[in-house]
Write a protein that holds these residues in place. Sequence first.
Motif, PDB file in Angstrom:
ATOM      1  N   GLU A  81       0.843  -1.193   0.000  1.00  9.67           N
ATOM      2  CA  GLU A  81       0.000   0.000   0.000  1.00  9.67           C
ATOM      3  C   GLU A  81       0.875   1.237   0.000  1.00  9.67           C
ATOM      4  O   GLU A  81       1.901   1.296   0.673  1.00  9.67           O
ATOM      5  N   THR A  87       2.017   5.029   0.866  1.00 10.65           N
ATOM      6  CA  THR A  87       1.896   5.957   1.982  1.00 10.65           C
ATOM      7  C   THR A  87       1.986   7.372   1.431  1.00 10.65           C
ATOM      8  O   THR A  87       2.053   7.570   0.219  1.00 10.65           O
ATOM      9  N   ARG A  98       7.993   5.421   0.370  1.00 12.18           N
ATOM     10  CA  ARG A  98       7.594   4.609   1.524  1.00 12.18           C
ATOM     11  C   ARG A  98       6.319   3.823   1.198  1.00 12.18           C
ATOM     12  O   ARG A  98       5.375   4.356   0.597  1.00 12.18           O
ATOM     13  N   TRP A  99       6.314   2.560   1.620  1.00 16.06           N
ATOM     14  CA  TRP A  99       5.194   1.670   1.374  1.00 16.06           C
ATOM     15  C   TRP A  99       4.902   0.862   2.629  1.00 16.06           C
ATOM     16  O   TRP A  99       5.765   0.698   3.501  1.00 16.06           O
ATOM     17  N   THR A 100       3.704   0.335   2.719  1.00 18.55           N
ATOM     18  CA  THR A 100       3.363  -0.637   3.753  1.00 18.55           C
ATOM     19  C   THR A 100       3.154  -1.977   3.069  1.00 18.55           C
ATOM     20  O   THR A 100       2.325  -2.101   2.167  1.00 18.55           O
ATOM     21  N   ARG A 125       1.853  -5.716   3.247  1.00 20.12           N
ATOM     22  CA  ARG A 125       0.920  -6.548   4.004  1.00 20.12           C
ATOM     23  C   ARG A 125       1.295  -8.007   3.798  1.00 20.12           C
ATOM     24  O   ARG A 125       1.291  -8.504   2.673  1.00 20.12           O
ATOM     25  N   PRO A 148       2.691  -6.397   9.218  1.00 23.34           N
ATOM     26  CA  PRO A 148       3.003  -5.405   8.190  1.00 23.34           C
ATOM     27  C   PRO A 148       4.448  -4.938   8.302  1.00 23.34           C
ATOM     28  O   PRO A 148       5.021  -4.886   9.394  1.00 23.34           O
ATOM     29  N   ASP A 154       7.013  -1.721   7.356  1.00 18.83           N
ATOM     30  CA  ASP A 154       7.192  -0.347   6.881  1.00 18.83           C
ATOM     31  C   ASP A 154       8.398  -0.354   5.949  1.00 18.83           C
ATOM     32  O   ASP A 154       9.541  -0.528   6.396  1.00 18.83           O
ATOM     33  N   ALA A 179       9.680  -3.658  11.358  1.00 22.41           N
ATOM     34  CA  ALA A 179       8.420  -4.181  11.903  1.00 22.41           C
ATOM     35  C   ALA A 179       8.614  -4.389  13.401  1.00 22.41           C
ATOM     36  O   ALA A 179       9.740  -4.426  13.906  1.00 22.41           O
TER      37      ALA A 179
END
Length: 275
Positions: free
Chosen positions: A184, A186, A191-193, A195, A208, A210, A232
Amino acid sequence: MAGVRAQIRTGDGRALPHAVLTVTDADGARVLRAEADGDGAVRSEEALPPGPYTVVATALGYAPEAVTAQAPSSGRAELGTLVLARQEDAAELPPPGVWTIDPGHSRVAATAQHLGISSVQGRFTDFGGRVEIAGEPEESLVEAVIRAESIDTGNALRDRHIRSADFLNVAEYPEITYQATGVERTARQDRWTVRGRLAMHGLVRDVPLDLHYLGTGPDPWGGERAAFRATAELRRHDFAMTYNQVVAAGIAAIGTTLKVELDIQAVRGESLPEG
């Protein structure tokens, strides 16, 4: 003792593992090339003859930094701290395709609080995996496998305890796996998350990551590399690792959470180059 010493860091003071330091003499000839360790430190035992030099530090996703230095007659050159700035034009993610994790240039580490006043860090030395960047970045995949017995905290007695049934129970659960089925965005471009599902100690939990994408660049073997940093936080109780000791004043010897830090280099393609 002769040699070259330097620290390579980001603007916010973070170490840049596996950055490369190149030193050229006054005629432009390269006299030294050394890679930084996991703490961003360059410690080469190769002495530089007295004289002026140009020092260039490079790292994937960062603009090169060049400085001049004077090597003393002692042969020991202290180059200090070289600060690299992020490249503003870094893409949001690497180009689509399969990227294979390079364990030799990556780090998987976890830190636990100890006695409430300090911390102990361990790292896994045997791991691998792949990142598949999709045409639609949000559909990208991650697969990673860690050999649990490869934990190394720098203390053999402690490592044996961590491998035991009190913690990882490597005899029954030899692998730690992570599978992610999407990312996902941000608010920040790089930067992404992530899952994903972490399987450890016989249990599977949503964990998740970071993710900070650092950029891509060529490597010395003719390939292309992408660099990532991810963090994490895990709760030991979520994976049924509840062993602890209580010392004076009711303080637990081991913290209930683990901070996980990943510094990953991945090579474009289904396999790693030789060398």
